[in-house]
Scaffold this motif. Sequence first.
Motif, PDB file in Angstrom:
ATOM      1  N   VAL A 262      49.760  36.599  39.003  1.00  0.00           N
ATOM      2  CA  VAL A 262      49.402  37.888  38.389  1.00  0.00           C
ATOM      3  C   VAL A 262      48.351  37.654  37.296  1.00  0.00           C
ATOM      4  CG1 VAL A 262      50.269  39.874  37.075  1.00  0.00           C
ATOM      5  CG2 VAL A 262      51.648  38.897  38.926  1.00  0.00           C
ATOM      6  N   ASN A 263      48.582  36.624  36.466  1.00  0.00           N
ATOM      7  CA  ASN A 263      47.610  36.283  35.420  1.00  0.00           C
ATOM      8  C   ASN A 263      46.232  36.037  35.999  1.00  0.00           C
ATOM      9  OD1 ASN A 263      49.306  36.383  33.292  1.00  0.00           O
ATOM     10  ND2 ASN A 263      49.613  34.169  33.110  1.00  0.00           N
ATOM     11  N   LEU A 264      46.209  35.281  37.078  1.00  0.00           N
ATOM     12  CA  LEU A 264      44.927  34.920  37.686  1.00  0.00           C
ATOM     13  C   LEU A 264      44.185  36.173  38.150  1.00  0.00           C
ATOM     14  CD1 LEU A 264      42.903  32.823  38.764  1.00  0.00           C
ATOM     15  CD2 LEU A 264      44.244  32.700  40.852  1.00  0.00           C
ATOM     16  N   MET A 265      44.885  37.030  38.865  1.00  0.00           N
ATOM     17  CA  MET A 265      44.237  38.241  39.388  1.00  0.00           C
ATOM     18  C   MET A 265      43.764  39.140  38.240  1.00  0.00           C
ATOM     19  SD  MET A 265      43.993  37.852  42.518  1.00  0.00           S
ATOM     20  CE  MET A 265      44.574  36.492  43.504  1.00  0.00           C
ATOM     21  N   GLU A 266      44.588  39.250  37.203  1.00  0.00           N
ATOM     22  CA  GLU A 266      44.203  40.085  36.052  1.00  0.00           C
ATOM     23  C   GLU A 266      42.952  39.516  35.388  1.00  0.00           C
ATOM     24  OE1 GLU A 266      45.229  43.107  35.382  1.00  0.00           O
ATOM     25  OE2 GLU A 266      46.461  42.804  37.181  1.00  0.00           O
ATOM     26  N   GLU A 267      42.919  38.184  35.277  1.00  0.00           N
ATOM     27  CA  GLU A 267      41.767  37.551  34.646  1.00  0.00           C
ATOM     28  C   GLU A 267      40.495  37.784  35.476  1.00  0.00           C
ATOM     29  OE1 GLU A 267      42.042  33.618  32.699  1.00  0.00           O
ATOM     30  OE2 GLU A 267      40.650  32.996  34.271  1.00  0.00           O
ATOM     31  N   LEU A 268      40.620  37.645  36.773  1.00  0.00           N
ATOM     32  CA  LEU A 268      39.453  37.855  37.636  1.00  0.00           C
ATOM     33  C   LEU A 268      38.968  39.302  37.555  1.00  0.00           C
ATOM     34  CD1 LEU A 268      40.515  35.758  40.787  1.00  0.00           C
ATOM     35  CD2 LEU A 268      38.887  35.088  38.998  1.00  0.00           C
ATOM     36  N   LYS A 269      39.929  40.224  37.500  1.00  0.00           N
ATOM     37  CA  LYS A 269      39.558  41.643  37.390  1.00  0.00           C
ATOM     38  C   LYS A 269      38.825  41.903  36.079  1.00  0.00           C
ATOM     39  CE  LYS A 269      43.476  43.324  40.021  1.00  0.00           C
ATOM     40  NZ  LYS A 269      44.828  43.859  39.900  1.00  0.00           N
ATOM     41  N   LYS A 270      39.325  41.298  35.019  1.00  0.00           N
ATOM     42  CA  LYS A 270      38.699  41.482  33.705  1.00  0.00           C
ATOM     43  C   LYS A 270      37.269  40.933  33.721  1.00  0.00           C
ATOM     44  CE  LYS A 270      39.230  40.048  28.899  1.00  0.00           C
ATOM     45  NZ  LYS A 270      39.907  39.039  28.069  1.00  0.00           N
ATOM     46  N   MET A 271      37.103  39.754  34.328  1.00  0.00           N
ATOM     47  CA  MET A 271      35.763  39.167  34.406  1.00  0.00           C
ATOM     48  C   MET A 271      34.816  40.100  35.145  1.00  0.00           C
ATOM     49  SD  MET A 271      36.868  35.280  35.246  1.00  0.00           S
ATOM     50  CE  MET A 271      35.277  34.631  35.619  1.00  0.00           C
ATOM     51  N   LYS A 272      35.312  40.663  36.217  1.00  0.00           N
ATOM     52  CA  LYS A 272      34.480  41.596  36.998  1.00  0.00           C
ATOM     53  C   LYS A 272      34.069  42.799  36.147  1.00  0.00           C
ATOM     54  CE  LYS A 272      34.783  41.651  41.830  1.00  0.00           C
ATOM     55  NZ  LYS A 272      35.299  42.200  43.094  1.00  0.00           N
ATOM     56  N   ARG A 273      35.042  43.307  35.398  1.00  0.00           N
ATOM     57  CA  ARG A 273      34.760  44.479  34.543  1.00  0.00           C
ATOM     58  C   ARG A 273      33.686  44.182  33.512  1.00  0.00           C
ATOM     59  NH1 ARG A 273      40.215  45.316  34.146  1.00  0.00           N
ATOM     60  NH2 ARG A 273      40.332  44.399  32.065  1.00  0.00           N
ATOM     61  N   ILE A 274      33.843  43.035  32.852  1.00  0.00           N
ATOM     62  CA  ILE A 274      32.890  42.644  31.799  1.00  0.00           C
ATOM     63  C   ILE A 274      31.492  42.477  32.405  1.00  0.00           C
ATOM     64  CG2 ILE A 274      32.295  40.811  30.116  1.00  0.00           C
ATOM     65  CD1 ILE A 274      34.838  41.995  29.176  1.00  0.00           C
ATOM     66  N   MET A 275      31.448  41.847  33.548  1.00  0.00           N
ATOM     67  CA  MET A 275      30.149  41.630  34.199  1.00  0.00           C
ATOM     68  C   MET A 275      29.479  42.951  34.536  1.00  0.00           C
ATOM     69  SD  MET A 275      31.133  38.578  36.788  1.00  0.00           S
ATOM     70  CE  MET A 275      29.513  38.244  37.409  1.00  0.00           C
ATOM     71  N   GLY A 276      30.252  43.856  35.092  1.00  0.00           N
ATOM     72  CA  GLY A 276      29.712  45.157  35.483  1.00  0.00           C
ATOM     73  C   GLY A 276      29.202  45.939  34.282  1.00  0.00           C
ATOM     74  N   ARG A 277      29.839  45.704  33.159  1.00  0.00           N
ATOM     75  CA  ARG A 277      29.439  46.402  31.944  1.00  0.00           C
ATOM     76  C   ARG A 277      28.118  45.845  31.412  1.00  0.00           C
ATOM     77  NH1 ARG A 277      33.822  45.683  27.601  1.00  0.00           N
ATOM     78  NH2 ARG A 277      32.327  44.157  26.834  1.00  0.00           N
ATOM     79  N   GLU A 278      27.962  44.528  31.518  1.00  0.00           N
ATOM     80  CA  GLU A 278      26.760  43.875  30.986  1.00  0.00           C
ATOM     81  C   GLU A 278      25.567  43.993  31.918  1.00  0.00           C
ATOM     82  OE1 GLU A 278      26.481  42.838  27.896  1.00  0.00           O
ATOM     83  OE2 GLU A 278      28.518  43.648  27.843  1.00  0.00           O
ATOM     84  N   LEU A 279      25.862  44.112  33.202  1.00  0.00           N
ATOM     85  CA  LEU A 279      24.789  44.148  34.194  1.00  0.00           C
ATOM     86  C   LEU A 279      25.245  45.048  35.338  1.00  0.00           C
ATOM     87  CD1 LEU A 279      22.050  42.738  35.071  1.00  0.00           C
ATOM     88  CD2 LEU A 279      23.487  41.099  36.299  1.00  0.00           C
TER      89      LEU A 279
ATOM     90  N   ASP B 196      42.714  42.437  48.699  1.00  0.00           N
ATOM     91  CA  ASP B 196      43.504  43.577  48.203  1.00  0.00           C
ATOM     92  C   ASP B 196      43.445  43.661  46.687  1.00  0.00           C
ATOM     93  OD1 ASP B 196      44.201  44.239  50.717  1.00  0.00           O
ATOM     94  OD2 ASP B 196      46.262  43.475  50.623  1.00  0.00           O
ATOM     95  N   GLU B 197      43.506  42.516  46.043  1.00  0.00           N
ATOM     96  CA  GLU B 197      43.582  42.504  44.579  1.00  0.00           C
ATOM     97  C   GLU B 197      42.238  42.756  43.903  1.00  0.00           C
ATOM     98  OE1 GLU B 197      46.021  42.063  42.327  1.00  0.00           O
ATOM     99  OE2 GLU B 197      47.720  41.714  43.674  1.00  0.00           O
ATOM    100  N   ILE B 198      41.225  42.011  44.290  1.00  0.00           N
ATOM    101  CA  ILE B 198      39.972  42.099  43.526  1.00  0.00           C
ATOM    102  C   ILE B 198      38.753  42.532  44.345  1.00  0.00           C
ATOM    103  CG2 ILE B 198      40.703  40.379  41.798  1.00  0.00           C
ATOM    104  CD1 ILE B 198      38.702  38.432  43.226  1.00  0.00           C
ATOM    105  N   GLY B 199      38.897  42.587  45.655  1.00  0.00           N
ATOM    106  CA  GLY B 199      37.750  42.950  46.492  1.00  0.00           C
ATOM    107  C   GLY B 199      36.839  41.744  46.696  1.00  0.00           C
ATOM    108  N   VAL B 200      36.640  41.382  47.933  1.00  0.00           N
ATOM    109  CA  VAL B 200      35.836  40.204  48.264  1.00  0.00           C
ATOM    110  C   VAL B 200      34.678  40.673  49.143  1.00  0.00           C
ATOM    111  CG1 VAL B 200      35.876  38.063  49.597  1.00  0.00           C
ATOM    112  CG2 VAL B 200      37.818  38.628  48.119  1.00  0.00           C
ATOM    113  N   SER B 201      33.454  40.194  48.852  1.00  0.00           N
ATOM    114  CA  SER B 201      32.318  40.656  49.662  1.00  0.00           C
ATOM    115  C   SER B 201      31.838  39.613  50.660  1.00  0.00           C
ATOM    116  CB  SER B 201      31.166  41.083  48.756  1.00  0.00           C
ATOM    117  OG  SER B 201      30.850  40.061  47.839  1.00  0.00           O
ATOM    118  N   GLY B 202      32.283  38.374  50.491  1.00  0.00           N
ATOM    119  CA  GLY B 202      31.861  37.340  51.430  1.00  0.00           C
ATOM    120  C   GLY B 202      32.837  36.173  51.422  1.00  0.00           C
ATOM    121  N   LEU B 203      32.854  35.440  52.532  1.00  0.00           N
ATOM    122  CA  LEU B 203      33.765  34.299  52.659  1.00  0.00           C
ATOM    123  C   LEU B 203      32.991  33.006  52.882  1.00  0.00           C
ATOM    124  CD1 LEU B 203      36.275  35.860  55.232  1.00  0.00           C
ATOM    125  CD2 LEU B 203      36.560  35.763  52.750  1.00  0.00           C
TER     126      LEU B 203
END
Length: 318
Positions: free
Chosen positions: A211-228, A256-263
């Motif tokens: 859960v921590n990992l997914m929350e952290e990844l989501k937060k990183m995504k949010r911050i990135m989207g805000r900056e760029l 499901d958790e964070i959305g993935v665009s490529g593998l």
Amino acid sequence: MDLNMANDTENKGFFEKLKAGIARTRKAFVKNIDEVLLGKRVIDQNLFEELEETLIMADVGPAFTYELIEKMKDQVKRKELGDAELLKKVLQDTIAETLRKSEAPLQIPQNGLFTIMVVGVNGTGKTTTIGKLAHNLKNNGMSVMLAAADTFRAAAIEQLEIWSKRVDVPLIKQKTGADPSAIVFDAILAAKSKGANVVIIDTAGRLHTKVNLMEELKKMKRIMGRELPGAPHETLLVLDATTGQNAVVQAKMFHDEIGVSGLILTKLDGTAKGGVIIGIARELNIPIRYIGIGEGLDDLKNFKSEEFVNALFEQDST
Ligand SMILES: Nc1nc2c(ncn2[C@@H]2O[C@H](COP(=O)(O)OP(=O)(O)OP(=O)(O)O)[C@@H](O)[C@H]2O)c(=O)[nH]1
Ligand SMILES: [Mg+2]
């Protein structure tokens, strides 16, 4: 732009390498299929059962297996298939069609800043893949920057630093234990000011809890989207082919958790479970961008379905 500028000689070299890399998968898969099919005179329930078992053992996944067998049974019923050897052609064509749908190379615009966040469970090959990808992009004339946002494991930053030196691209880092979102923030700022084309972000594969990992990844995504706006432009999930069907489970979970665009499917070399690429293609609607066939700088390649199928079905010279 097409990120695969390799010339014909390099392509040939890579094809040979791909063939050698997936030799164990070919043995476990195509050779076993041949044993089931070749020389059989009648197509009966027994044959289908054997085929089904072989496909499942080859890690192509239940959905693909079921559909293929049903399709074959149907064709036999309609008397389109009278010869067991013809079943192999149906198999090969179905694999080619399935893999083709997952082929969509990563397109990076010439202008502007493109951010790539690399995620995946621990040990799948994220950091190594980032090194190879940075090398690949740099060779294609892009200015690349790395960001060490796996601050959980002490050695993680060092490992990425070694790659950054090897490939000769700048690294944005802080101390172990730092907030990964702060590193991402720094990296975007630095990339903007230096006019870099691409930032590749390494992330942790394990925290105290999932859960921590997914929350952290989501937060990183949010911050990135805000900056760029639009960042991260690509969220790449790294999957380890040696884990077989687990890779499919991981992909569903991350998506499901964070959305993935490529593998990216790594470690196709030296595993007999490479058939999982077919299960991944069938069960996930996410493009396979690259495949990894070794630990070296040049061992990451755009996923090309036709090349892969040819390498898989090519007769073994041994
Ligand atoms: N044979 C082979 N080994 C690979 C490939 N990709 C990565 N590896 C190896 O897999 C191991 C783990 O790779 P890492 O890049 O450290 O994996 P990671 O996902 O960053 O791991 P964590 O940081 O612990 O989450 C290393 O020994 C790599 O050399 C590949 O395509 N083929
Ligand atoms: Mg790592």
